[in-house]
Enzyme design. Structure first.
Site, mmCIF file in Angstrom:
data_model
loop_
_atom_site.group_PDB
_atom_site.id
_atom_site.type_symbol
_atom_site.label_atom_id
_atom_site.label_comp_id
_atom_site.label_asym_id
_atom_site.label_seq_id
_atom_site.Cartn_x
_atom_site.Cartn_y
_atom_site.Cartn_z
ATOM 1 C CG HIS A 49 -6.254 1.689 5.270
ATOM 2 N ND1 HIS A 49 -7.736 1.576 5.332
ATOM 3 C CD2 HIS A 49 -5.798 2.600 4.268
ATOM 4 C CE1 HIS A 49 -7.877 2.149 4.280
ATOM 5 N NE2 HIS A 49 -6.930 2.696 3.658
ATOM 6 C CG ASP B 290 -6.350 3.225 -0.730
ATOM 7 O OD1 ASP B 290 -7.209 3.234 0.198
ATOM 8 O OD2 ASP B 290 -5.549 3.987 -0.638
ATOM 9 C CG HIS C 80 -1.019 6.422 -1.576
ATOM 10 N ND1 HIS C 80 -2.253 6.186 -2.387
ATOM 11 C CD2 HIS C 80 -1.460 6.002 -0.394
ATOM 12 C CE1 HIS C 80 -3.329 5.494 -1.726
ATOM 13 N NE2 HIS C 80 -2.810 5.361 -0.424
ATOM 14 C CG HIS D 260 -0.789 14.753 1.328
ATOM 15 N ND1 HIS D 260 -1.447 14.442 0.151
ATOM 16 C CD2 HIS D 260 -1.111 13.727 2.473
ATOM 17 C CE1 HIS D 260 -2.344 13.704 0.518
ATOM 18 N NE2 HIS D 260 -2.062 13.199 1.863
ATOM 19 C CG ASP E 261 -2.523 4.611 3.545
ATOM 20 O OD1 ASP E 261 -2.309 4.944 2.348
ATOM 21 O OD2 ASP E 261 -3.294 4.676 4.420
ATOM 22 C CG ASN F 297 -5.013 7.310 -4.799
ATOM 23 O OD1 ASN F 297 -4.001 6.600 -4.699
ATOM 24 N ND2 ASN F 297 -5.256 8.020 -3.554
ATOM 25 C CG HIS G 14 -1.992 0.773 1.205
ATOM 26 N ND1 HIS G 14 -3.263 0.631 1.753
ATOM 27 C CD2 HIS G 14 -2.092 2.033 0.711
ATOM 28 C CE1 HIS G 14 -4.206 1.615 1.546
ATOM 29 N NE2 HIS G 14 -3.699 2.400 0.796
#
Ligand SMILES: [Zn+2]
Length: 445
Positions: free
Chosen positions: A221, A141, A52, A298, A294, A84, A50
């Site tokens: 998660h 997700d 990103h 950002h 996860d 995503n 998982h």
């Protein structure tokens, strides 16, 4: 050395990208590079289910290259990139773009596909076409598939391609407007909350749909004690379900939000101490199959905002290993294990500490299987470390101590919840396809 068969003392010779020899006191081959591993655990490379990576679409937060470098520094030799992105991975073209970006990366970049077009929860994505490119996991997700009939169809469709659906369990109607766990601290702080039931209702629904369809489901998660209990019951019933938990849900609670610091805003939100304890126990008793980061970078200009405006998510790749060893093996020192700082989770009570091999199983060979990347599935991850195996290995110094400095992390973002905290346990070397991509905790490219 440690793999699914446990711990033993050995030297490992890697040649031509493959493990060539394993055994005690091996002679050093002429011209070989020697990586010291005295007192270290030599493990199959870690596998993150998982991650990103934010590319395409948010390259100011992370790229495939920078995320893979963070992964390698964290001991990972494979990550599953979440779909995503912008555009999302709901077509062969975008999947091929991310796979191509991953070609030169410092770890293997597998790609998860979206369940529905645009992750909008309505029309199914072309799973067969994506599966033919090697996509093994499908998820919307970031959001969960809200419509039970759509999820039923997706489960039935997925069976035809031998792929796994992975659900972000969140009932949007119940969760809407919330920024943290709904409980004592949200009341005290006056922050709208997300009830535990927003997750648990969808876990229960999707267990029912798995039963109805005979499909296969992976729960992303999980964050509450009752979610873990639901999964335990589904497994006892013989349903094809697996589940993961993040390092932060094994260690931190909603009390972290006391200072309104958006770095602790994450979805699902940090829960209560009893949930942390139950999730740790569920790692030990086999209910939970994997720890997944996860990792959610950002860029500071978005994350450093007010609690209600900042996006949810935190970095995880470079801190997962020490945090999880501290939480589950009870190794000393980590903020993760409970250091008397008062606000984060105390050391576990009751449940026995797990062995290091069992914890590495949660981070390596068990997620490798869920991702379809294990050797007997045609992949190259998860060990065991034996002659002929791919040279995907991480070497961990369990006693090394270091402090997390957000500026020194390889990610393009800085949103780690562990800034300034002392860690015990460090990845010393990572070999990817036999190449030492991390040596003495430094990235080599
Ligand atoms: Zn999610």
């Amino acid at each position: 050395m440690v793999d699914a068969s446990g711990e033993r003392v050995a030297d490992v010779v890697v040649r031509g990208g493959l493990v060539a020899e394993v055994g005690p006191d091996l002679a050093v081959p002429r011209g070989a590079t020697v990586l010291e591993a005295d007192g270290c655990l030599v493990s199959p490379g870690l596998v993150d289910l998982h991650t990103h990576l934010r590319q395409p679409g948010a390259e100011d937060s992370e790229t495939v290259e920078t995320g893979a470098r963070a992964a390698a520094l964290g001991g990972f030799t494979a990550v599953v990139a979440m779909p995503n992105t912008d555009p999302p991975v709901d077509s062969a073209a975008v999947a091929l773009e991310v796979l191509a970006l991953g070609e030169g990366a410092m770890c293997r970049v597998a790609v998860a596909g979206a369940i529905t077009m645009g992750r909008a929860g309505e029309r199914l994505a072309p799973m067969g076409e994506l599966a033919s490119l090697g996509v093994r996991l499908f998820t919307d997700d970031g959001t969960g598939v809200q419509d039970g009939a759509v999820m039923r169809r997706a489960l039935e469709y997925a069976r035809g391609f031998d792929v796994t659906l992975a659900q972000h369990c969140e009932d949007e109607a119940l969760a809407r407007g919330g920024h943290m766990h709904e409980g004592e601290w949200s009341s005290r702080l006056g922050v709208p909350g997300i009830p535990a039931e927003a997750e648990e209702m969808m876990v229960a629904r999707d267990i029912a749909l798995t039963r109805l369809t005979g499909g296969r489901m992976h729960f992303l998660h999980l964050s509450t004690a009752r979610s873990a209990a639901l999964v335990a019951a589904a497994k006892a019933e013989g349903l094809a379900v697996t589940a993961e938990v993040t390092p932060h849900h094994l260690t931190l609670t909603h009390a972290e939000l006391a200072g309104y610091d958006p770095v602790f805003k994450v979805n699902p939100p940090l829960r209560v101490q009893a949930d942390v304890a139950a999730l740790r126990a569920a790692c030990g008793d086999g209910t939970l199959d994997a720890v997944a980061t996860d990792h959610a970078p950002h860029a500071p200009e978005r994350k450093d905002d007010t609690l209600d405006a900042a996006p949810p998510g935190m970095l995880g790749l470079q801190t997962a290993l020490p945090v999880v060893l501290g939480a589950l093996c009870g190794s000393a020192g980590n903020g993760a294990g409970g250091d008397g700082g008062g606000r984060h989770a105390a050391p576990r009570h009751g449940a026995p500490a797990m062995t290091r091999a069992a914890v590495l199983g949660l981070l390596s060979w068990r997620p490798a299987r869920i991702a379809g990347l294990a050797r007997d599935q045609g992949g190259d991850q998860g060990g065991p470390i034996e002659p002929g195996a791919p040279g995907n290995i991480c070497v961990i110094d369990p006693a090394a101590t270091w402090e997390v400095d957000p500026v020194r992390l390889a990610s393009r973002s800085r949103n780690t919840p562990w800034a300034g905290r002392a860690m015990t346990g460090q990845v010393r070397h990572t070999l990817f396809r036999g190449e030492p991509v991390v040596v003495d905790a430094e990235a080599q490219r």
